[in-house]
Design a protein around this motif. Structure first.
Motif, PDB file in Angstrom:
ATOM      1  N   ALA A 287       2.950  19.377   3.201  1.00 35.54           N
ATOM      2  CA  ALA A 287       3.016  20.916   4.146  1.00 35.54           C
ATOM      3  C   ALA A 287       2.286  20.814   5.194  1.00 35.54           C
ATOM      4  O   ALA A 287       2.642  21.438   6.533  1.00 35.54           O
ATOM      5  CB  ALA A 287       2.948  22.176   2.941  1.00 35.54           C
ATOM      6  N   GLU A 288       0.930  21.021   4.932  1.00 36.79           N
ATOM      7  CA  GLU A 288       0.386  21.102   6.577  1.00 36.79           C
ATOM      8  C   GLU A 288       0.328  20.250   7.576  1.00 36.79           C
ATOM      9  O   GLU A 288       1.100  20.147   8.585  1.00 36.79           O
ATOM     10  CB  GLU A 288      -1.237  21.001   5.913  1.00 36.79           C
ATOM     11  CG  GLU A 288      -2.363  21.143   7.311  1.00 36.79           C
ATOM     12  CD  GLU A 288      -3.845  22.048   7.555  1.00 36.79           C
ATOM     13  OE1 GLU A 288      -4.077  21.023   7.958  1.00 36.79           O
ATOM     14  OE2 GLU A 288      -3.968  21.785   6.167  1.00 36.79           O
ATOM     15  N   ARG A 289       0.310  18.544   7.121  1.00 43.87           N
ATOM     16  CA  ARG A 289       1.278  18.067   8.763  1.00 43.87           C
ATOM     17  C   ARG A 289       2.675  17.864   9.088  1.00 43.87           C
ATOM     18  O   ARG A 289       1.918  18.123  10.050  1.00 43.87           O
ATOM     19  CB  ARG A 289       0.753  16.666   7.470  1.00 43.87           C
ATOM     20  CG  ARG A 289      -0.465  16.411   7.239  1.00 43.87           C
ATOM     21  CD  ARG A 289      -0.346  14.932   6.376  1.00 43.87           C
ATOM     22  NE  ARG A 289      -2.078  14.702   6.204  1.00 43.87           N
ATOM     23  CZ  ARG A 289      -2.190  13.423   5.351  1.00 43.87           C
ATOM     24  NH1 ARG A 289      -1.583  13.061   4.615  1.00 43.87           N
ATOM     25  NH2 ARG A 289      -3.674  13.787   4.886  1.00 43.87           N
ATOM     26  N   LEU A 290       3.459  18.108   7.799  1.00 51.60           N
ATOM     27  CA  LEU A 290       4.669  19.005   8.645  1.00 51.60           C
ATOM     28  C   LEU A 290       5.090  19.298   9.748  1.00 51.60           C
ATOM     29  O   LEU A 290       5.471  19.849  10.421  1.00 51.60           O
ATOM     30  CB  LEU A 290       5.736  18.568   7.180  1.00 51.60           C
ATOM     31  CG  LEU A 290       5.688  17.408   6.432  1.00 51.60           C
ATOM     32  CD1 LEU A 290       6.894  17.388   5.180  1.00 51.60           C
ATOM     33  CD2 LEU A 290       6.567  15.899   7.527  1.00 51.60           C
ATOM     34  N   ARG A 291       4.488  20.382   8.882  1.00 53.02           N
ATOM     35  CA  ARG A 291       4.602  21.657   9.871  1.00 53.02           C
ATOM     36  C   ARG A 291       4.170  21.852  11.493  1.00 53.02           C
ATOM     37  O   ARG A 291       4.218  22.349  12.361  1.00 53.02           O
ATOM     38  CB  ARG A 291       2.990  23.219   9.418  1.00 53.02           C
ATOM     39  CG  ARG A 291       3.851  24.366   9.908  1.00 53.02           C
ATOM     40  CD  ARG A 291       3.047  25.422   8.903  1.00 53.02           C
ATOM     41  NE  ARG A 291       3.532  25.947   7.804  1.00 53.02           N
ATOM     42  CZ  ARG A 291       3.042  25.972   7.277  1.00 53.02           C
ATOM     43  NH1 ARG A 291       2.294  25.062   6.357  1.00 53.02           N
ATOM     44  NH2 ARG A 291       4.029  26.348   5.461  1.00 53.02           N
TER      45      ARG A 291
ATOM     46  N   VAL B  19       0.734  -0.951   0.369  1.00 53.51           N
ATOM     47  CA  VAL B  19      -0.036  -0.035   0.224  1.00 53.51           C
ATOM     48  C   VAL B  19       0.899   1.418   0.143  1.00 53.51           C
ATOM     49  O   VAL B  19       1.750   1.262   0.832  1.00 53.51           O
ATOM     50  CB  VAL B  19      -0.980   0.050   0.873  1.00 53.51           C
ATOM     51  CG1 VAL B  19      -1.453   1.124   1.020  1.00 53.51           C
ATOM     52  CG2 VAL B  19      -2.050  -1.170   1.316  1.00 53.51           C
ATOM     53  N   LEU B  20       0.709   1.800  -1.394  1.00 55.79           N
ATOM     54  CA  LEU B  20       1.130   3.472  -1.130  1.00 55.79           C
ATOM     55  C   LEU B  20       0.514   4.137  -1.012  1.00 55.79           C
ATOM     56  O   LEU B  20      -0.741   4.651  -1.374  1.00 55.79           O
ATOM     57  CB  LEU B  20       1.650   3.506  -2.481  1.00 55.79           C
ATOM     58  CG  LEU B  20       3.223   4.838  -2.725  1.00 55.79           C
ATOM     59  CD1 LEU B  20       3.935   4.851  -1.834  1.00 55.79           C
ATOM     60  CD2 LEU B  20       3.244   5.116  -4.338  1.00 55.79           C
ATOM     61  N   LEU B  21       0.005   5.129   0.263  1.00 56.70           N
ATOM     62  CA  LEU B  21       0.021   6.365   0.973  1.00 56.70           C
ATOM     63  C   LEU B  21       0.312   7.488  -0.013  1.00 56.70           C
ATOM     64  O   LEU B  21       2.272   7.775  -0.155  1.00 56.70           O
ATOM     65  CB  LEU B  21      -0.093   6.219   2.210  1.00 56.70           C
ATOM     66  CG  LEU B  21      -0.159   5.306   3.257  1.00 56.70           C
ATOM     67  CD1 LEU B  21      -0.238   5.405   4.508  1.00 56.70           C
ATOM     68  CD2 LEU B  21      -1.839   5.117   2.998  1.00 56.70           C
ATOM     69  N   THR B  22      -0.326   8.473  -0.287  1.00 56.23           N
ATOM     70  CA  THR B  22      -0.067   9.073  -1.410  1.00 56.23           C
ATOM     71  C   THR B  22      -1.415  10.554  -0.681  1.00 56.23           C
ATOM     72  O   THR B  22      -1.781  10.051   0.140  1.00 56.23           O
ATOM     73  CB  THR B  22      -0.725   9.826  -2.267  1.00 56.23           C
ATOM     74  OG1 THR B  22      -2.271   9.111  -2.498  1.00 56.23           O
ATOM     75  CG2 THR B  22      -0.100   7.650  -3.337  1.00 56.23           C
ATOM     76  N   ALA B  23      -0.553  12.284  -0.727  1.00 55.81           N
ATOM     77  CA  ALA B  23      -1.085  13.326  -0.102  1.00 55.81           C
ATOM     78  C   ALA B  23      -0.309  14.465  -1.148  1.00 55.81           C
ATOM     79  O   ALA B  23       0.392  14.141  -1.301  1.00 55.81           O
ATOM     80  CB  ALA B  23      -0.709  13.103   0.998  1.00 55.81           C
ATOM     81  N   GLU B  24      -1.167  14.670  -1.549  1.00 64.34           N
ATOM     82  CA  GLU B  24      -1.075  16.386  -2.316  1.00 64.34           C
ATOM     83  C   GLU B  24      -0.321  17.218  -1.624  1.00 64.34           C
ATOM     84  O   GLU B  24       0.294  17.047   0.237  1.00 64.34           O
ATOM     85  CB  GLU B  24      -2.343  17.113  -2.392  1.00 64.34           C
ATOM     86  CG  GLU B  24      -3.386  16.918  -2.934  1.00 64.34           C
ATOM     87  CD  GLU B  24      -2.946  16.137  -4.935  1.00 64.34           C
ATOM     88  OE1 GLU B  24      -1.639  16.739  -5.711  1.00 64.34           O
ATOM     89  OE2 GLU B  24      -2.895  14.971  -5.655  1.00 64.34           O
ATOM     90  N   ALA B  25       0.759  17.882  -1.482  1.00 64.18           N
ATOM     91  CA  ALA B  25       1.634  18.980  -1.067  1.00 64.18           C
ATOM     92  C   ALA B  25       1.258  19.506  -0.293  1.00 64.18           C
ATOM     93  O   ALA B  25       1.542  19.994   0.940  1.00 64.18           O
ATOM     94  CB  ALA B  25       2.465  19.737  -2.509  1.00 64.18           C
ATOM     95  N   ALA B  26       0.161  20.199  -0.305  1.00 64.54           N
ATOM     96  CA  ALA B  26      -0.858  21.272   0.250  1.00 64.54           C
ATOM     97  C   ALA B  26      -0.656  20.314   2.195  1.00 64.54           C
ATOM     98  O   ALA B  26      -0.999  20.847   2.995  1.00 64.54           O
ATOM     99  CB  ALA B  26      -1.532  22.389  -0.149  1.00 64.54           C
ATOM    100  N   THR B  27      -1.117  19.314   1.768  1.00 60.32           N
ATOM    101  CA  THR B  27      -1.831  18.485   3.040  1.00 60.32           C
ATOM    102  C   THR B  27      -0.284  18.218   3.957  1.00 60.32           C
ATOM    103  O   THR B  27      -0.162  18.436   5.046  1.00 60.32           O
ATOM    104  CB  THR B  27      -2.686  17.295   2.341  1.00 60.32           C
ATOM    105  OG1 THR B  27      -3.604  17.736   1.716  1.00 60.32           O
ATOM    106  CG2 THR B  27      -2.796  16.195   3.010  1.00 60.32           C
TER     107      THR B  27
END
Length: 178
Positions: free
Chosen positions: A121-125, A111-119
């Motif tokens: 960035a928000e999570r990492l912030r 399973v490869l989890l994917t997420a958009e760059a904006a998502t």
């Protein structure tokens, strides 16, 4: 409840870029499997290669990862465990090394989890405090490109944007058939 045969082990590989939700989702997958009384072990792959500096003959730390996985899995298998949830950024691209480290007959499920760059960035912030945020976002983008190019076709892509951890974990567990 179905369980694999005594000779066959199953390996759920959860990969994805930083901020895609790998660790959070993997913990939720484990919790859901526990609720269902589905026997399994869970290993956060990042903990298998945390040595600095990297050995001169193993700069990418894959040999130490394999050795440590073999040792830990051997202990779980000795207790009768036949299912492993394993998460790591590139886990889905290292299925051969990981299944060989487990020994015997192992069925990988990717399973490869994917997420958009904006998502991302928000999570990492929300988790990266201090000066490492920008570097982490850049590494995450490189990992996303690498995974997109190298994850095998048999690996299921699961988007995590605007979804609950519980829903994502339920989709993954349904995909495993566990």
């Amino acid at each position: 409840m179905t369980t694999p045969t005594a000779n066959l082990s199953e390996l759920l590989l959860i990969g994805g870029r930083s901020g895609a939700g790998k660790s959070t989702v993997a913990w939720e997958v484990s919790a859901l499997l526990q609720e269902r009384e589905s026997a399994h072990a869970f290993i956060e792959g990042d903990f298998l290669d945390q040595i600095h500096p990297a050995p001169a003959d193993d700069p990418h730390r894959s040999a130490i990862t394999a050795r440590n996985l073999a040792a830990v899995w051997g202990n779980y298998a000795a207790l009768g465990c036949r299912r492993l949830v394993y998460c790591n950024t590139v886990a889905v691209t290292e299925s051969q090394m990981l299944t060989e480290a487990m020994g015997g007959s192992v069925k990988p499920i990717g399973v490869l989890l994917t997420a958009e760059a904006a998502t991302v960035a928000e999570r990492l912030r929300g988790r990266e405090i201090g000066g490492a945020y920008d570097a982490h976002v850049e590494r995450s983008a490189r990992a996303a490109a690498y995974l997109e190019a190298h994850a095998p076709a048999w690996v299921r892509r699961v988007p995590t944007d605007d979804r609950t951890v519980t829903d994502i974990a339920a989709e993954i567990v349904a995909h495993t058939g566990w």
